[in-house]
Design a protein around this motif. Structure first.
Motif, PDB file in Angstrom:
ATOM      1  N   TRP A 125      -3.743   2.228  -4.471  1.00  0.00           N
ATOM      2  CA  TRP A 125      -3.433   0.635  -4.046  1.00  0.00           C
ATOM      3  C   TRP A 125      -4.366   0.469  -3.182  1.00  0.00           C
ATOM      4  O   TRP A 125      -4.397   0.935  -2.030  1.00  0.00           O
ATOM      5  CB  TRP A 125      -2.053   0.473  -3.707  1.00  0.00           C
ATOM      6  CG  TRP A 125      -0.876   0.594  -4.717  1.00  0.00           C
ATOM      7  CD1 TRP A 125      -0.408   1.577  -5.124  1.00  0.00           C
ATOM      8  CD2 TRP A 125      -1.017  -0.773  -5.471  1.00  0.00           C
ATOM      9  NE1 TRP A 125       0.440   1.344  -6.347  1.00  0.00           N
ATOM     10  CE2 TRP A 125       0.253  -0.118  -6.685  1.00  0.00           C
ATOM     11  CE3 TRP A 125      -0.963  -1.768  -5.530  1.00  0.00           C
ATOM     12  CZ2 TRP A 125       0.655  -1.008  -7.635  1.00  0.00           C
ATOM     13  CZ3 TRP A 125      -0.587  -2.879  -6.771  1.00  0.00           C
ATOM     14  CH2 TRP A 125       0.676  -2.268  -7.428  1.00  0.00           C
ATOM     15  N   ASP A 156      -0.533   0.159   3.467  1.00  0.00           N
ATOM     16  CA  ASP A 156       0.252   0.969   4.510  1.00  0.00           C
ATOM     17  C   ASP A 156       1.827   0.683   3.886  1.00  0.00           C
ATOM     18  O   ASP A 156       2.364  -0.439   4.018  1.00  0.00           O
ATOM     19  CB  ASP A 156       0.047   0.211   5.848  1.00  0.00           C
ATOM     20  CG  ASP A 156       0.822   0.951   6.906  1.00  0.00           C
ATOM     21  OD1 ASP A 156       1.878   1.339   6.600  1.00  0.00           O
ATOM     22  OD2 ASP A 156       0.414   0.494   8.113  1.00  0.00           O
ATOM     23  N   GLN A 157       2.446   1.634   3.410  1.00  0.00           N
ATOM     24  CA  GLN A 157       3.745   1.657   2.889  1.00  0.00           C
ATOM     25  C   GLN A 157       4.864   1.297   3.944  1.00  0.00           C
ATOM     26  O   GLN A 157       5.900   0.971   3.559  1.00  0.00           O
ATOM     27  CB  GLN A 157       4.126   3.036   2.135  1.00  0.00           C
ATOM     28  CG  GLN A 157       3.581   3.142   0.734  1.00  0.00           C
ATOM     29  CD  GLN A 157       4.274   2.525  -0.274  1.00  0.00           C
ATOM     30  OE1 GLN A 157       5.559   1.993  -0.179  1.00  0.00           O
ATOM     31  NE2 GLN A 157       3.474   2.306  -1.439  1.00  0.00           N
ATOM     32  N   ASN A 158       4.472   1.363   5.065  1.00  0.00           N
ATOM     33  CA  ASN A 158       5.172   1.351   6.353  1.00  0.00           C
ATOM     34  C   ASN A 158       5.244  -0.380   6.387  1.00  0.00           C
ATOM     35  O   ASN A 158       6.415  -0.975   6.938  1.00  0.00           O
ATOM     36  CB  ASN A 158       4.967   1.799   7.585  1.00  0.00           C
ATOM     37  CG  ASN A 158       5.140   3.436   7.632  1.00  0.00           C
ATOM     38  OD1 ASN A 158       5.895   3.773   7.199  1.00  0.00           O
ATOM     39  ND2 ASN A 158       3.905   4.026   8.377  1.00  0.00           N
ATOM     40  N   SER A 210       5.791  -2.064   1.085  1.00  0.00           N
ATOM     41  CA  SER A 210       6.482  -1.159   0.311  1.00  0.00           C
ATOM     42  C   SER A 210       6.518  -1.414  -1.023  1.00  0.00           C
ATOM     43  O   SER A 210       7.096  -2.588  -1.291  1.00  0.00           O
ATOM     44  CB  SER A 210       7.946  -0.759   0.965  1.00  0.00           C
ATOM     45  OG  SER A 210       8.550   0.620   0.098  1.00  0.00           O
ATOM     46  N   THR A 241       8.097  -0.204  -4.581  1.00  0.00           N
ATOM     47  CA  THR A 241       8.942   0.838  -5.251  1.00  0.00           C
ATOM     48  C   THR A 241       8.700   0.975  -6.858  1.00  0.00           C
ATOM     49  O   THR A 241       8.697   2.057  -7.209  1.00  0.00           O
ATOM     50  CB  THR A 241      10.465   0.535  -5.099  1.00  0.00           C
ATOM     51  OG1 THR A 241      10.937  -0.910  -5.461  1.00  0.00           O
ATOM     52  CG2 THR A 241      10.922   0.815  -3.562  1.00  0.00           C
ATOM     53  N   ARG A 296       5.961   1.106  -9.178  1.00  0.00           N
ATOM     54  CA  ARG A 296       4.627   1.084  -9.271  1.00  0.00           C
ATOM     55  C   ARG A 296       3.877   1.186 -10.778  1.00  0.00           C
ATOM     56  O   ARG A 296       2.986   1.589 -11.050  1.00  0.00           O
ATOM     57  CB  ARG A 296       4.152   2.506  -8.631  1.00  0.00           C
ATOM     58  CG  ARG A 296       4.452   2.349  -7.105  1.00  0.00           C
ATOM     59  CD  ARG A 296       4.198   3.610  -6.468  1.00  0.00           C
ATOM     60  NE  ARG A 296       4.318   3.647  -5.026  1.00  0.00           N
ATOM     61  CZ  ARG A 296       3.298   3.618  -4.159  1.00  0.00           C
ATOM     62  NH1 ARG A 296       2.109   3.793  -4.789  1.00  0.00           N
ATOM     63  NH2 ARG A 296       3.536   3.557  -2.932  1.00  0.00           N
TER      64      ARG A 296
END
Length: 137
Positions: A90, A99-101, A104, A106, A108
């Motif tokens: 990604w 940056d999943q922080n 996010s 879920t 994919r």
């Protein structure tokens, strides 16, 4: 102003308060509901082309504050942003990693990211969807 830019201006609503709230030098544009027979939703690639015709590009989400800001303004629809999956990775359109922080994902299963009223997710890039542009102020 070119014809494409004029058409984009008519269907894209500037979020001017984004400049103050997000402390960024960008104007965010929510693009939807064009006049008459124009498409109100486009593929990811056509959405990006629409943005670039107005000297903008699909939005890049750089902070939780920006993501919250967008989620509260997207009504009950999904909007493309500048995040895609290429070769299993990604990446934002500026080539930075996800940056999943902050953003996010879920689900994919698909290759293009969207932001909606209370969620982030993915859809196939070819599925017509609304979009969010950002441009330098």
């Amino acid at each position: 102003m070119a014809h494409g830019s004029s058409a984009t201006a008519q269907r894209c609503k500037p979020l001017m308060s984004a400049l103050v709230r997000l402390h960024r030098s960008f104007i965010l544009l929510l693009c939807k509901k064009p006049p008459r027979k124009e498409q109100k939703e486009k593929s990811w690639h056509n959405s990006r082309n629409d943005c670039t015709q107005s000297n903008a590009d699909l939005a890049i989400v750089n902070s939780n504050e920006e993501l919250t800001f967008l989620k509260t303004r997207t009504e009950n629809a999904d909007y493309f942003v500048g995040l895609t999956k290429t070769s299993g990775m990604w990446k934002w359109i500026d080539n930075t990693d996800l940056d999943q922080n902050i953003f996010s994902i879920t689900n994919r299963d698909n290759d293009c990211a969207v932001v909606g009223l209370s969620t982030t997710g993915t859809v196939p890039c070819s599925v017509p969807t609304r979009w969010i542009c950002e441009k330098n102020a």
